[in-house]
Design a protein around this motif. Sequence first.
Motif, PDB file in Angstrom:
ATOM      1  N   SER A  47      37.650  45.726  37.005  1.00 37.00           N
ATOM      2  CA  SER A  47      36.224  45.629  37.469  1.00 37.00           C
ATOM      3  C   SER A  47      35.723  44.277  37.698  1.00 37.00           C
ATOM      4  N   SER A  48      34.722  44.497  38.519  1.00 39.10           N
ATOM      5  CA  SER A  48      33.956  43.149  38.440  1.00 39.10           C
ATOM      6  C   SER A  48      33.728  42.451  37.027  1.00 39.10           C
ATOM      7  N   GLY A  49      33.687  41.308  37.066  1.00 42.40           N
ATOM      8  CA  GLY A  49      33.463  40.303  35.897  1.00 42.40           C
ATOM      9  C   GLY A  49      34.529  40.234  34.819  1.00 42.40           C
ATOM     10  N   SER A  50      35.799  40.910  35.370  1.00 38.52           N
ATOM     11  CA  SER A  50      36.685  40.822  34.394  1.00 38.52           C
ATOM     12  C   SER A  50      37.774  39.373  34.482  1.00 38.52           C
ATOM     13  N   ILE A  51      37.649  38.851  35.640  1.00 35.64           N
ATOM     14  CA  ILE A  51      38.209  37.644  36.017  1.00 35.64           C
ATOM     15  C   ILE A  51      37.246  36.469  35.876  1.00 35.64           C
ATOM     16  N   LEU A  52      37.556  35.707  34.846  1.00 37.64           N
ATOM     17  CA  LEU A  52      36.628  34.847  34.397  1.00 37.64           C
ATOM     18  C   LEU A  52      36.798  33.325  34.557  1.00 37.64           C
ATOM     19  N   PRO A  53      36.182  32.654  35.577  1.00 37.15           N
ATOM     20  CA  PRO A  53      36.386  31.250  35.660  1.00 37.15           C
ATOM     21  C   PRO A  53      35.687  30.347  34.322  1.00 37.15           C
ATOM     22  N   PRO A  54      36.330  29.250  33.770  1.00 36.56           N
ATOM     23  CA  PRO A  54      37.258  28.695  34.548  1.00 36.56           C
ATOM     24  C   PRO A  54      38.738  29.201  34.142  1.00 36.56           C
ATOM     25  N   SER A  55      38.910  30.084  33.229  1.00 38.09           N
ATOM     26  CA  SER A  55      40.134  30.655  32.669  1.00 38.09           C
ATOM     27  C   SER A  55      40.799  31.415  33.720  1.00 38.09           C
ATOM     28  N   TRP A  56      40.626  31.871  34.700  1.00 34.08           N
ATOM     29  CA  TRP A  56      41.460  32.538  35.442  1.00 34.08           C
ATOM     30  C   TRP A  56      42.487  31.803  36.155  1.00 34.08           C
ATOM     31  N   SER A  57      43.589  32.517  36.453  1.00 36.84           N
ATOM     32  CA  SER A  57      44.717  31.965  36.685  1.00 36.84           C
ATOM     33  C   SER A  57      45.001  32.121  38.353  1.00 36.84           C
ATOM     34  N   GLN A  58      46.170  31.374  38.628  1.00 28.04           N
ATOM     35  CA  GLN A  58      46.451  31.237  39.895  1.00 28.04           C
ATOM     36  C   GLN A  58      46.955  32.544  40.250  1.00 28.04           C
ATOM     37  N   ALA A  59      47.751  33.267  39.332  1.00 25.61           N
ATOM     38  CA  ALA A  59      48.287  34.741  39.512  1.00 25.61           C
ATOM     39  C   ALA A  59      47.299  35.670  39.712  1.00 25.61           C
ATOM     40  N   GLU A  60      46.084  35.494  39.121  1.00 28.75           N
ATOM     41  CA  GLU A  60      45.100  36.479  39.402  1.00 28.75           C
ATOM     42  C   GLU A  60      44.548  36.327  40.797  1.00 28.75           C
ATOM     43  N   VAL A  61      44.467  35.102  41.173  1.00 33.17           N
ATOM     44  CA  VAL A  61      44.117  34.857  42.774  1.00 33.17           C
ATOM     45  C   VAL A  61      44.972  35.485  43.577  1.00 33.17           C
ATOM     46  N   ASP A  62      46.147  35.246  43.389  1.00 38.62           N
ATOM     47  CA  ASP A  62      47.221  35.987  44.117  1.00 38.62           C
ATOM     48  C   ASP A  62      47.114  37.279  44.079  1.00 38.62           C
ATOM     49  N   GLY A  63      46.785  38.064  42.968  1.00 36.79           N
ATOM     50  CA  GLY A  63      46.706  39.246  43.091  1.00 36.79           C
ATOM     51  C   GLY A  63      45.561  39.954  43.906  1.00 36.79           C
ATOM     52  N   ILE A  64      44.369  39.334  43.763  1.00 38.29           N
ATOM     53  CA  ILE A  64      43.274  39.440  44.615  1.00 38.29           C
ATOM     54  C   ILE A  64      43.585  39.436  46.056  1.00 38.29           C
ATOM     55  N   LEU A  65      44.432  38.394  46.500  1.00 34.96           N
ATOM     56  CA  LEU A  65      44.613  38.334  47.808  1.00 34.96           C
ATOM     57  C   LEU A  65      45.619  39.386  48.341  1.00 34.96           C
ATOM     58  N   ARG A  66      46.779  39.721  47.361  1.00 33.99           N
ATOM     59  CA  ARG A  66      47.567  40.533  47.944  1.00 33.99           C
ATOM     60  C   ARG A  66      47.060  41.796  47.931  1.00 33.99           C
ATOM     61  N   MET A  67      45.848  42.324  46.967  1.00 33.21           N
ATOM     62  CA  MET A  67      45.265  43.414  47.476  1.00 33.21           C
ATOM     63  C   MET A  67      44.612  43.466  48.594  1.00 33.21           C
ATOM     64  N   CYS A  68      44.003  42.386  49.003  1.00 34.60           N
ATOM     65  CA  CYS A  68      43.033  42.526  50.174  1.00 34.60           C
ATOM     66  C   CYS A  68      43.941  42.741  51.222  1.00 34.60           C
ATOM     67  N   SER A  69      45.375  42.121  51.372  1.00 32.39           N
ATOM     68  CA  SER A  69      46.110  42.037  52.514  1.00 32.39           C
ATOM     69  C   SER A  69      46.848  43.654  52.667  1.00 32.39           C
ATOM     70  N   TRP A  70      46.962  44.088  51.268  1.00 33.67           N
ATOM     71  CA  TRP A  70      47.436  45.651  51.199  1.00 33.67           C
ATOM     72  C   TRP A  70      46.658  46.463  51.879  1.00 33.67           C
ATOM     73  N   LEU A  71      45.264  46.094  51.532  1.00 33.89           N
ATOM     74  CA  LEU A  71      44.421  47.398  51.847  1.00 33.89           C
ATOM     75  C   LEU A  71      44.004  47.157  53.360  1.00 33.89           C
ATOM     76  N   HIS A  72      44.283  45.860  53.775  1.00 33.00           N
ATOM     77  CA  HIS A  72      43.927  45.754  55.417  1.00 33.00           C
ATOM     78  C   HIS A  72      45.071  46.237  56.104  1.00 33.00           C
ATOM     79  N   SER A  73      46.432  46.317  55.591  1.00 36.86           N
ATOM     80  CA  SER A  73      47.619  47.010  56.379  1.00 36.86           C
ATOM     81  C   SER A  73      47.549  48.555  56.410  1.00 36.86           C
ATOM     82  N   LEU A  74      46.839  48.984  55.425  1.00 40.02           N
ATOM     83  CA  LEU A  74      46.514  50.497  55.234  1.00 40.02           C
ATOM     84  C   LEU A  74      45.614  50.677  56.317  1.00 40.02           C
TER      85      LEU A  74
END
Length: 690
Positions: free
Chosen positions: A369-396
């Motif tokens: 949900s919104s507000g669950s990924i908190l800066p500045p403690s968010w990791s690069q893996a979380e960012v990768d997960g967001i982008l991966r989801m966006c790309s996957w949704l776009h392909s669908l």
Amino acid sequence: MATVVVQQQPQVRQSTTPPPVGPTLTLNQNRSSTPIPNKHLPYCPPGPVPSQGQITPPSSPPLRNVAPKASSLLHPPNNYTKLCNSPPIYGISANGLAEALEHHASQPLPNPTSVFPWLHGLHPENSIQLAFFVARKKSLRKIPKGLRGITIIKAGGDLSRSRIKGAVAPDEILNLSDSNGRGFLECDPREGFSVRNFHIQAAKLALVSDIVVYGDEDTDHRIIKSVAERTASVQRRWRKELEGCGQTPETFNTFVLTQPFEDFEQDYPQMVAIDAKGNYPDHSLDFLQQERREMCAMSKASEISRGLFQGPSPGPYTSPPSSLDDPDFDLYIEASDHAALPDENVLADKLKELEDPDRNKPVHLSFPSSGSILPPSWSQAEVDGILRMCSWLHSLTHATRPAGETQDKDGDVEMTEFSPRSRRVLLHCADGYTETSMLAVAYFMYAEGVPVHDAWIRMHREKQRNFFAYPSDVALLMAIQDRILQESPKFVGTKVPDVPAPTWVSKLDGSLPSRILPYMYLGNLTHANNPEMLRLLGIRRILSVGEPVTWTDAEVKSWGPENLLMVDRVQDNGIDELSPEMDRCLEFIERGKSDGTATLVHCRVGVSRSATICIAEVMASQGLSFPRAYCFVRARRLNVIIQPHLRFVYELMKWDEQQQGKRGKTPKRELEWAVVAREIAAMNRPYART
């Protein structure tokens, strides 16, 4: 001519022993009280204590015509059969009760100045409350004259079925702490200060009401008799107590419904809140259910980018009612606090489910949900997960199937061009906007190739989405904006343009003003002091209620002084009135509507004074009763819960009378004051700090 006040920008309850009455159901039992996620009750400062003789605006009836004294068909009780002499109890038929309630609903409420501050709750030991409202005027503590209500008690207290509109349980107004029945419930708070004591109003009105007792088919008649006797005794004792204090109280009586509830329900269904089976009739107005209907209407699923929709979780309040098995969408993504970012394996498995030709149900997936990924403690893996989801949704949502080989019935190979098979995806959460906003905005940026500030404005204006994001979401999206745009399909093979963030973004905390009507927004002082953002939203007029904006001379000149209106000397203190200002405020809003522009109505927090004006406008323009207009605005005030105090709510009920009169109707309340206050208290209780 509009009055402009602008602060310049600084630098910086037979003879045999009856069954015990017993404690019964409390305010919130037997009804769903699950709060809307992420809504909260903000603190509303009351403002300064008015100086003696300087209550602002001057104490006077808020309506030009002084309301005549209300009458009651229950007083005097000469037309009713006396069932008991001592204490006096009268019998009333279903028809008699219906007529009395209809008559009462059409009687004008006393003017606010005659019932306040008494309705606020003035306990003799509450020095803070007394000092603020009463000061040296002890007469203000006396029960107001001319105030007469009808209180209905359901003996046994089960309010989950067979409930007459407005009925309460015995323990909501009677003190049941011992067998003697000490009297009415002591409802005035002994300590603390509040102008929002909605929870005490049913008990307050019982003090000045004729009381009708009834039961359902399962209620022992001895319990009904016991409750009626106790009530009549308490009324008599209360009257003697007041006479001992030098007051001359009116006489109130106790009645018992002499016909079974089933007769009442059959002949007068419009006066039933919950039927004998525990169902809410279509006409019944339950605030909590109405709020959810309005919430789902406001955040109804709509397409924010090709194939991707955002909206409330399917359920009984969506229009039409829906479920998670409805085939309207191929994929349902729920934003949840308990979800983890889906990895590549999860997404691959979901894709297989979507492509399974034997599957005839939608696929389901969850996302943080919104507000669950908190800066500045968010990791690069979380960012990768967001982008991966966006790309996957776009392909669908943009999928097309290439030409492929198939065999006809004769076994010959032929080339067939398959038609595109793009997927429809619903991104959903309980309220339709809060939990999904982070992913929705991130995907919009990715799919449309726009920076955060453009995504915010375009989703609101072009896509007509009302949404809220946490400040942490704003920080996160700003931090990863460059990467989102670099990987956006909009910029394949081209350079991402360098678009600097406008200055208004620095003031953005995740919330935008709440769109109540296309031409009227409700917001706070921070929103009002961000004129650049307001202009982008199509807002060209500012109505400040008690709180001036701090704009530069250049900003005032750019907007035009005639587009700024300040309602001065109105604090959120339970004393100051807004009724005298309503016509002026609504005329100002109407001028903006006529000009094709929107008006921001604000105070400091955007929940009381400004919300009162917005409710008044919804009542006037949409022809809604106060209870319905209240739920309408409450559902649309994003993230925070509107909280007009007791006096403002009362003034709005008087305003309702006035509006019905203007429309050529005989004024009639849809719900009584005590019922309205009880409903508001029940709605707010899940959010109250303990």
